[in-house]
Design a protein around this motif. Structure first.
Motif, mmCIF file in Angstrom:
data_model
loop_
_atom_site.group_PDB
_atom_site.id
_atom_site.type_symbol
_atom_site.label_atom_id
_atom_site.label_comp_id
_atom_site.label_asym_id
_atom_site.label_seq_id
_atom_site.Cartn_x
_atom_site.Cartn_y
_atom_site.Cartn_z
ATOM 1 N N UNK A 392 15.525 26.822 59.099
ATOM 2 C CA UNK A 392 15.427 28.266 58.892
ATOM 3 C C UNK A 392 16.325 29.011 59.871
ATOM 4 N N UNK A 393 16.291 28.606 61.137
ATOM 5 C CA UNK A 393 17.153 29.233 62.138
ATOM 6 C C UNK A 393 18.627 29.042 61.777
ATOM 7 N N UNK A 394 18.969 27.858 61.274
ATOM 8 C CA UNK A 394 20.352 27.602 60.873
ATOM 9 C C UNK A 394 20.761 28.540 59.743
ATOM 10 N N UNK A 395 19.848 28.771 58.789
ATOM 11 C CA UNK A 395 20.147 29.701 57.703
ATOM 12 C C UNK A 395 20.332 31.132 58.193
ATOM 13 N N UNK A 396 19.478 31.556 59.135
ATOM 14 C CA UNK A 396 19.600 32.909 59.687
ATOM 15 C C UNK A 396 20.921 33.066 60.435
ATOM 16 N N UNK A 397 21.288 32.046 61.221
ATOM 17 C CA UNK A 397 22.549 32.105 61.972
ATOM 18 C C UNK A 397 23.747 32.161 61.028
ATOM 19 N N UNK A 398 23.710 31.382 59.961
ATOM 20 C CA UNK A 398 24.810 31.414 58.997
ATOM 21 C C UNK A 398 24.883 32.773 58.327
ATOM 22 N N UNK A 399 23.730 33.336 58.015
ATOM 23 C CA UNK A 399 23.705 34.647 57.374
ATOM 24 C C UNK A 399 24.325 35.706 58.283
ATOM 25 N N UNK A 400 24.008 35.645 59.558
ATOM 26 C CA UNK A 400 24.555 36.627 60.497
ATOM 27 C C UNK A 400 26.050 36.428 60.715
ATOM 28 N N UNK A 401 26.496 35.180 60.674
ATOM 29 C CA UNK A 401 27.945 34.943 60.782
ATOM 30 C C UNK A 401 28.683 35.531 59.581
ATOM 31 N N UNK A 402 27.996 35.609 58.448
ATOM 32 C CA UNK A 402 28.595 36.200 57.258
ATOM 33 C C UNK A 402 28.539 37.726 57.277
ATOM 34 N N UNK A 403 27.882 38.284 58.309
ATOM 35 C CA UNK A 403 27.792 39.740 58.420
ATOM 36 C C UNK A 403 26.576 40.348 57.776
ATOM 37 N N UNK A 404 25.635 39.513 57.284
ATOM 38 C CA UNK A 404 24.413 40.022 56.657
ATOM 39 C C UNK A 404 23.278 40.061 57.680
ATOM 40 N N UNK A 405 22.303 40.905 57.423
ATOM 41 C CA UNK A 405 21.142 41.017 58.305
ATOM 42 C C UNK A 405 19.949 40.283 57.694
ATOM 43 N N UNK A 406 18.972 40.007 58.524
ATOM 44 C CA UNK A 406 17.745 39.345 58.079
ATOM 45 C C UNK A 406 16.586 39.889 58.899
ATOM 46 N N UNK A 407 15.512 40.268 58.229
ATOM 47 C CA UNK A 407 14.394 40.903 58.913
ATOM 48 C C UNK A 407 13.722 39.954 59.902
ATOM 49 N N UNK A 408 13.494 40.473 61.107
ATOM 50 C CA UNK A 408 12.885 39.635 62.149
ATOM 51 C C UNK A 408 11.443 39.262 61.825
ATOM 52 N N UNK A 409 10.754 40.139 61.114
ATOM 53 C CA UNK A 409 9.363 39.816 60.783
ATOM 54 C C UNK A 409 9.286 38.593 59.868
ATOM 55 N N UNK A 410 10.287 38.421 59.017
ATOM 56 C CA UNK A 410 10.305 37.215 58.179
ATOM 57 C C UNK A 410 10.520 35.969 59.026
ATOM 58 N N UNK A 411 11.446 36.049 59.965
ATOM 59 C CA UNK A 411 11.690 34.914 60.847
ATOM 60 C C UNK A 411 10.453 34.603 61.671
ATOM 61 N N UNK A 412 9.819 35.645 62.206
ATOM 62 C CA UNK A 412 8.620 35.447 63.019
ATOM 63 C C UNK A 412 7.507 34.797 62.197
ATOM 64 N N UNK A 413 7.351 35.224 60.949
ATOM 65 C CA UNK A 413 6.312 34.659 60.087
ATOM 66 C C UNK A 413 6.572 33.179 59.820
ATOM 67 N N UNK A 414 7.803 32.853 59.503
ATOM 68 C CA UNK A 414 8.142 31.452 59.219
ATOM 69 C C UNK A 414 7.943 30.571 60.448
ATOM 70 N N UNK A 415 8.438 31.011 61.578
ATOM 71 C CA UNK A 415 8.324 30.211 62.805
ATOM 72 C C UNK A 415 6.858 30.026 63.189
ATOM 73 N N UNK A 416 6.067 31.083 63.058
ATOM 74 C CA UNK A 416 4.641 30.969 63.362
ATOM 75 C C UNK A 416 3.969 29.972 62.419
ATOM 76 N N UNK A 417 4.355 29.992 61.143
ATOM 77 C CA UNK A 417 3.815 29.010 60.206
ATOM 78 C C UNK A 417 4.150 27.583 60.610
ATOM 79 N N UNK A 418 5.383 27.362 61.069
ATOM 80 C CA UNK A 418 5.783 26.029 61.525
ATOM 81 C C UNK A 418 5.009 25.614 62.775
ATOM 82 N N UNK A 419 4.777 26.560 63.676
ATOM 83 C CA UNK A 419 4.023 26.257 64.893
ATOM 84 C C UNK A 419 2.581 25.882 64.556
#
Length: 638
Positions: A392-419
């Motif tokens: 997931x982090x790799x996807x977010x990093x690739x998205x940002x390298x492409x100039x797109x944004x991604x909501x932090x709450x989505x990242x936080x939700x996914x990471x918390x689910x993995x934890x």
């Protein structure tokens, strides 16, 4: 010989295809001969340990030979299904092209051979474990008596599943079925993984999980290599694309293979056993062969793949290295089968009843400190949690390298689910769930409700569709195209139909505890692993439908989604209430067999588990209601 219009000679035009088949047969026979030789060398040790009479040469030599040939056939089937599904493109209308069709047919034949070998192994193994010569066993009696012995029952199951997969390949013409055939072929390896040395004694939970990973990684790597070799020998098209894609798969498989093999060896062997026992020396030989395959794979990546990228017709380097790898693979398979015939070193101490049943001991009662500190890493779901977070982090990093944004709450939700997934399966909670019904129920609550909600709110499919670039290989489908095809498939629409999702979700509640399934699942490690996976899958599917992530294949109305969510969660509340009021202890004989001095009040613990389920489901219902109201408010605001 007759010459065609293109100037080719018929005999030579067919020779590449014959060469591919002959190479695969050579690998299987070589593996079988090596396995039979090792089996003969360790026969006396095996007979001394078991105390059984010699079943005769037909069994002593035939069993390892047939097993090696069968396992190579299984690997060939898996590799060719992988090849047809992901390494070469289908036609634009979704029908397999010539290369994919040939691979699928070869995989079907290999699967039929695997089924035949597994059926033969029922009789050979029964002869081996009873000491009765093979010629004294009738085929019908051997097949009917297979259920009396765990390993023969496993071979019978393998034979049936492999035969079904082989039959399923006959009508297949479209690409969309190739991944399903690959999954079915991988499934034939499971009965083999959950029986044998790794399934008994102390730490068998770690040993079995590592062996599952080991077998899957080995099958995908070796099978993919043999399929690529066959394709190159047949002079198939898109060899450059297939080689590049397989190179990426092989790298990950090698890492999984090496890690899981090391874990399995550490669990089974002490340092003195490596050179002090036949079993240890065979493990060392297998490890050296794996290192050799790793070096050859590195050379393949650095030379053959590079040569094909610069000139797609330059197959020479690929064939030379792949043929060497195939020969070493044959030897490795022979050693692996010989290893399965070799008695492992005896354990230094007698395992406790709990270690025999669940793989580890739990001498102390569950306290908050023990739950938080008594970690036992789950190789399957703990690894999955880490891989999911990193991907997931790799996807977010690739998205940002492409100039797109991604909501932090989505990242936080996914990471918390993995934890939470890591904690539920690898902490003390994951350990106590194997021996304590209330802990089992708490883990189920996390796996079917909390973790799925967090993962769904992370919108991973949307992230993947944005981060993955469209394929640039001359319109050859890649990961993004495969994901879109899966989302648009009839299977995805069927699974995300509210009634389907609801039935699958409720099956893990009432269906588990009031059909007798729990008593069967609680005592078997393989079923335990499958149960955890089903909880996570059914819960994620259910909340994907109810919460409605924007990438859902089938978008139901708000009323239908609300009704589905209420029906599913109320069922869990009702199930918890029934467990709380029940006078029958589920899994009573299993829990008593653990002989844990601190765990005697089984009915009280079950009632606590029922209360946990009811309260947790009620809280989840409130959370889902809040999410649905929030989504409705957002829609109206737009």
């Amino acid at each position: 010989m007759k010459r065609t219009r293109s100037g080719n000679i018929d005999g030579f035009a067919k020779s590449p295809r014959r060469g591919a088949v002959q190479s695969l047969i050579g690998v299987a026979i070589t593996a079988g001969i090596i396995a039979a030789g090792i089996g003969a060398l360790v026969l006396s040790d095996a007979l001394d340990v078991t105390g059984l009479p010699d079943p005769g040469p037909a069994t002593s030599y035939g069993l390892p030979f047939v097993r090696a040939v069968g396992q190579v056939s299984a690997v060939v089937a898996i590799g060719n299904f992988l090849f047809a599904a992901f390494l070469v493109p289908p036609q634009s209308n979704g029908v397999l092209d010539a290369d994919g069709y040939r691979a699928l047919r070869l995989g079907g034949v290999a699967c039929a051979v695997w089924a035949t070998c597994a059926a033969l192994l029922v009789a050979l193994t029964l002869s081996d474990v009873s000491g009765v010569p093979l010629q004294d066993l009738s085929p019908l009696d051997a097949w009917s008596a297979a259920g009396l012995v765990e390993i023969t029952s496993a071979w019978r199951t393998t034979a049936v599943v492999a035969a079904l997969v082989a039959a399923a390949t006959v009508p297949v013409l479209r690409w969309s079925w190739a991944p399903a055939l690959l999954a079915g072929a991988l499934l034939t390896l499971v009965p083999l993984a959950v029986t044998g040395h790794s399934s008994s004694g102390g730490a068998h939970d770690i040993a079995t999980n590592s062996l599952l990973i080991h077998l899957f990684a080995a099958a995908l790597w070796a099978g993919g290599l043999l399929a690529l070799l066959s394709h190159a020998l047949r002079r198939g098209s898109h060899t450059d694309v297939a080689a590049r894609r397989f190179s990426a798969i092989a790298l990950w498989c090698f890492a999984a293979l090496a890690t899981s093999g090391a874990v399995n060896a550490i669990v089974r062997l002490s340092p003195s056993d490596i050179m002090g026992s036949t079993y240890g020396r065979l493990v060392l030989a297998k490890a050296l062969a794996l290192c050799g395959l790793g070096v050859l794979g590195w050379r393949q990546r650095r030379t053959a793949v590079v040569a094909l990228q610069s000139n797609p017709s330059s197959r020479g380097p690929l064939l030379r290295i792949a043929l060497t790898e195939a020969a070493l693979l044959a030897a490795t398979f022979g050693v692996a089968v010989g290893l399965s015939r070799t008695p492992p070193p005896a354990a230094p101490t007698e395992p406790s009843p709990a270690e025999v049943a669940i793989g580890f001991n739990l001498p102390e009662s569950p306290t908050l400190i023990h739950v938080l500190t008594n970690w036992r890493f789950d190789l399957i779901y703990g690894t999955a949690a880490i891989v999911l977070a990193v991907s997931y982090f790799a996807g977010v990093c690739r998205l940002r390298r492409q100039g797109d944004s991604w909501q932090r709450r989505r990242t936080a939700s996914w990471v918390l689910g993995c934890i939470v997934l890591l904690f539920a399966t690898s902490s003390g909670l994951g350990s106590y769930m194997s021996a304590l019904f209330s802990a089992h129920m708490f883990v189920q609550l996390l796996m079917t409700m909390l973790i799925p909600i967090l993962l769904v709110l992370g919108s991973p499919v949307t992230l993947a569709l944005k981060a993955l670039r469209p394929s640039a290989d001359n319109a050859i489908p890649g990961p993004r195209e495969w994901l879109l095809a899966a989302l648009r498939s009839p299977w995805a629409r069927f699974l995300t139909f509210p009634v389907t999702a609801l039935l699958m979700f409720t099956a893990s509640g009432y269906g588990l505890y009031y059909t007798g399934a729990f008593d069967a699942a609680v005592a078997d490690h393989a079923t335990h692993v499958l149960m955890l996976g089903y909880w996570l899958f059914s819960g994620t599917l259910f909340f994907w439908v109810v919460v409605v992530a924007e990438e859902s294949p089938l978008r139901a109305s708000a009323i239908v989604r609300t009704a589905t969510g209420v029906a599913g969660l109320v069922q869990f509340i009702w199930t918890g209430m029934m467990l709380r009021n029940s006078q029958t202890v589920l899994g009573e004989s299993f829990y008593n067999s653990l002989r844990l001095e601190w765990h005697t009040e089984l009915l009280a613990d079950q009632r606590l588990g029922g209360a946990i389920l009811s309260v947790g489901a009620a809280c989840t219902l409130l959370v889902v209601a809040a999410l649905l109201l929030s989504a409705r408010s957002t829609t109206q605001a737009r």
